[in-house]
Design an enzyme around this catalytic site. Structure first.
Site, PDB file in Angstrom:
ATOM      1  N   ASP A 102       0.820  -1.205   0.000  1.00 11.82           N
ATOM      2  CA  ASP A 102       0.000   0.000   0.000  1.00 11.82           C
ATOM      3  C   ASP A 102       0.861   1.265   0.000  1.00 11.82           C
ATOM      4  O   ASP A 102       2.019   1.253   0.434  1.00 11.82           O
ATOM      5  CB  ASP A 102      -0.906   0.027   1.239  1.00 11.82           C
ATOM      6  CG  ASP A 102      -1.884  -1.126   1.272  1.00 11.82           C
ATOM      7  OD1 ASP A 102      -2.261  -1.599   0.194  1.00 11.82           O
ATOM      8  OD2 ASP A 102      -2.245  -1.558   2.385  1.00 11.82           O
ATOM      9  N   TYR A 103       0.259   2.352  -0.416  1.00  4.42           N
ATOM     10  CA  TYR A 103       0.927   3.662  -0.459  1.00  4.42           C
ATOM     11  C   TYR A 103       1.549   4.007   0.898  1.00  4.42           C
ATOM     12  O   TYR A 103       2.673   4.503   0.964  1.00  4.42           O
ATOM     13  CB  TYR A 103      -0.117   4.708  -0.856  1.00  4.42           C
ATOM     14  CG  TYR A 103       0.399   6.124  -0.971  1.00  4.42           C
ATOM     15  CD1 TYR A 103       1.168   6.521  -2.071  1.00  4.42           C
ATOM     16  CD2 TYR A 103       0.092   7.082  -0.008  1.00  4.42           C
ATOM     17  CE1 TYR A 103       1.631   7.820  -2.197  1.00  4.42           C
ATOM     18  CE2 TYR A 103       0.543   8.386  -0.128  1.00  4.42           C
ATOM     19  CZ  TYR A 103       1.314   8.749  -1.222  1.00  4.42           C
ATOM     20  OH  TYR A 103       1.773  10.035  -1.336  1.00  4.42           O
TER      21      TYR A 103
END
Length: 243
Positions: A102-103
């Site tokens: 994920d970011y």
């Protein structure tokens, strides 16, 4: 063996869709013979020509990146945000991430241009273990940890049993650090698992992928995998153990 259109696309001659069109139009030869079947597979020893010109195959490359937070696990981003391939400006091959982080998640991410290898590692049946360290809001009691260890129901189904241990507790701050090992790869799975037991993740880092670690690397740094590591990963995915 790889699909013919994929080999053509990887060579940079055309996109995957355009390569399929060239095959259908009879503009592709394999070992001197015109091929019009889209399902055709070729090996590294086969000679592939497009419009009479032999294509050059990319060497297969394999990299490990310590992905920082705030970076997209992709090759490009339409919003102009930093992507994982930005950390390999000197690499000529068209590498892409194996799976994603994920970011807001940091940690170990593999990149390669070997599609077969990437699919092998990502396939759920091969059960490659991935270990994360999470900073949690709150301190989960033992019975909540056991729920994760047994498998917990999420909106997309039950999770497989996980290995979980609490590494440290800060009762004054109302926080804790936990380590969790899973072999699945659902979207935001670790975060959703801890949310499901009522202890949301504040910070998340992937520490290990199979036997690989971040040893010697700082965030944003990477290294090439050794041939032995690549062989071990392939063997682990195919057999479930390292010989």
């Amino acid at each position: 063996m790889e699909r013919l259109q994929k080999v053509i696309a990887h060579s940079g001659v055309a996109s995957r869709r355009k390569a399929e069109q060239l095959i259908i139009e009879g503009k592709v030869k394999v070992n001197g013979n015109v091929v019009k079947e889209l399902g055709t597979k070729v090996s590294s020893s086969d000679k592939v020509e497009v419009n009479g010109v032999q294509i050059e195959r990319e060497n297969k490359v394999y990299y490990l990146l310590y992905k920082p937070r705030g970076v997209i696990s992709a090759v490009t981003d339409d919003k102009g945000r930093k992507v994982v391939t930005d950390f390999f400006p000197e690499i000529e091959e068209r590498i892409y991430p194996v799976g994603r982080l994920d970011y807001d998640t940091s940690g170990l991410l593999l990149l390669t241009n070997d599609g077969e290898f990437a699919n092998l590692l990502m396939h759920p049946s091969n059960q490659i273990e991935k270990t994360y360290v999470a900073r949690l809001k709150g301190v989960p009691p033992k019975f909540k940890i056991r729920e994760l260890e047994k498998g917990i129901k999420l909106e997309d189904g039950m999770t497989a049993p996980a290995k979980v241990k609490v590494l440290s507790i800060d009762k004054k701050q109302g926080k804790s650090i936990a380590e969790i090992t899973i072999h699945e790869g659902r979207n935001r799975q670790v975060r959703r698992m801890f949310e499901a037991i009522g202890f949301p993740v504040q910070k998340l880092k992937r520490e290990r992928f199979a036997f690989l670690t971040l040893h010697g690397l700082n965030a944003g740094e990477g290294r090439e995998l050794t041939p032995h590591e690549v062989k071990q990963l392939r063997t682990l995915a195919e057999t479930g153990s390292i010989r």
